[in-house]
Design a protein around this motif. Structure first.
Motif, mmCIF file in Angstrom:
data_model
loop_
_atom_site.group_PDB
_atom_site.id
_atom_site.type_symbol
_atom_site.label_atom_id
_atom_site.label_comp_id
_atom_site.label_asym_id
_atom_site.label_seq_id
_atom_site.Cartn_x
_atom_site.Cartn_y
_atom_site.Cartn_z
ATOM 1 N N ASN A 1 -51.100 -11.809 31.937
ATOM 2 C CA ASN A 1 -49.828 -12.078 32.596
ATOM 3 C C ASN A 1 -49.596 -13.569 32.792
ATOM 4 O O ASN A 1 -48.959 -13.973 33.740
ATOM 5 N N SER A 2 -50.101 -14.408 31.891
ATOM 6 C CA SER A 2 -49.926 -15.844 32.045
ATOM 7 C C SER A 2 -48.547 -16.264 31.562
ATOM 8 O O SER A 2 -47.937 -15.612 30.725
ATOM 9 N N LEU A 3 -48.053 -17.339 32.133
ATOM 10 C CA LEU A 3 -46.752 -17.848 31.737
ATOM 11 C C LEU A 3 -46.840 -18.485 30.359
ATOM 12 O O LEU A 3 -47.861 -19.046 29.983
ATOM 13 N N VAL A 4 -45.748 -18.404 29.611
ATOM 14 C CA VAL A 4 -45.707 -18.943 28.258
ATOM 15 C C VAL A 4 -44.800 -20.163 28.259
ATOM 16 O O VAL A 4 -43.725 -20.154 28.833
ATOM 17 N N SER A 5 -45.251 -21.219 27.605
ATOM 18 C CA SER A 5 -44.461 -22.442 27.495
ATOM 19 C C SER A 5 -43.222 -22.198 26.652
ATOM 20 O O SER A 5 -43.271 -21.497 25.649
ATOM 21 N N ASN A 6 -42.088 -22.787 27.033
ATOM 22 C CA ASN A 6 -40.855 -22.655 26.252
ATOM 23 C C ASN A 6 -41.030 -23.171 24.834
ATOM 24 O O ASN A 6 -40.367 -22.718 23.918
ATOM 25 N N ASP A 7 -41.927 -24.145 24.616
ATOM 26 C CA ASP A 7 -42.148 -24.712 23.288
ATOM 27 C C ASP A 7 -42.610 -23.655 22.291
ATOM 28 O O ASP A 7 -42.379 -23.782 21.099
ATOM 29 N N GLU A 8 -43.252 -22.592 22.751
ATOM 30 C CA GLU A 8 -43.724 -21.549 21.857
ATOM 31 C C GLU A 8 -42.596 -20.675 21.336
ATOM 32 O O GLU A 8 -42.775 -19.911 20.409
ATOM 33 N N HIS A 9 -41.417 -20.787 21.946
ATOM 34 C CA HIS A 9 -40.290 -19.949 21.562
ATOM 35 C C HIS A 9 -39.185 -20.720 20.852
ATOM 36 O O HIS A 9 -38.122 -20.187 20.625
ATOM 37 N N ASN B 1 -39.712 -11.020 32.612
ATOM 38 C CA ASN B 1 -39.506 -9.785 33.344
ATOM 39 C C ASN B 1 -40.828 -9.130 33.737
ATOM 40 O O ASN B 1 -40.881 -8.336 34.647
ATOM 41 N N ASN B 2 -41.914 -9.458 33.053
ATOM 42 C CA ASN B 2 -43.215 -8.859 33.328
ATOM 43 C C ASN B 2 -44.070 -9.683 34.271
ATOM 44 O O ASN B 2 -45.262 -9.427 34.396
ATOM 45 N N ARG B 3 -43.497 -10.650 34.932
ATOM 46 C CA ARG B 3 -44.249 -11.464 35.881
ATOM 47 C C ARG B 3 -44.672 -10.608 37.069
ATOM 48 O O ARG B 3 -43.970 -9.698 37.488
#
Length: 160
Positions: free
Chosen positions: A100-108, A131-133
């Motif tokens: 459930n770790s946050l993903v950097s916007n750069d990956e998207h 939404n899965n936070r």
């Protein structure tokens, strides 16, 4: 207390001391609860309703469940704003772990240029992760205070 001639103290704590300590602990707990209730009273109706839903979901809850409860009455952005404010106020905390770790916007980012424009599939993936936070109340007293202010019928409908 029994005080022997050698100066050491034996025996147990007197019952008056125990009673005073329990009374002090009880008073401190009541003061903390009262402060929590005062802060909750300052919230808008919408903010309080969203946080009460979180409390009804349990000590730990998923953003997706909060969104499901308020779908049709509150926008996802409103829910995120309330949750983020509650995190800033230290009412709740975000739970981080491998799943459930946050993903950097750069990956998207949409590939060709590094220009922060999301592709449609990347945007859906980003929304799904957001939404899965998962969150939890920083202390049980926050959750209990919010639940105490809810109607029993509303609590039951959330848990159905």
């Amino acid at each position: 207390y029994n005080v022997p001639t050698d100066g050491s103290v034996t025996g147990s704590v007197c019952s008056n001391c125990k009673a005073r300590q329990q009374s002090t602990d009880f008073n401190t707990a009541n003061i903390i609860k009262e402060r929590c209730l005062q802060r909750i009273d300052l919230l808008s109706t919408t903010d309080r309703s969203i946080l009460q839903s979180c409390a009804a979901l349990g000590q730990r809850f998923d953003l997706s469940d909060v969104h499901r409860i308020h779908k049709g009455t509150e926008t996802f952005e409103t829910i995120i704003d309330v949750i983020d404010t509650a995190v800033a106020e230290k009412i709740i905390t975000e739970v981080f772990d491998e799943d459930n770790s946050l993903v950097s916007n750069d990956e998207h980012l949409d590939g060709e240029e590094n220009n922060s424009v999301f592709s449609e599939s990347s945007q859906q993936s980003h929304n799904s992760r957001a939404n899965n936070r998962t969150f939890e109340f920083s202390h049980e007293i926050w959750r209990k205070s919010l639940l105490g202010m809810m109607l029993k019928e509303r609590r039951r409908s959330i848990n159905e």
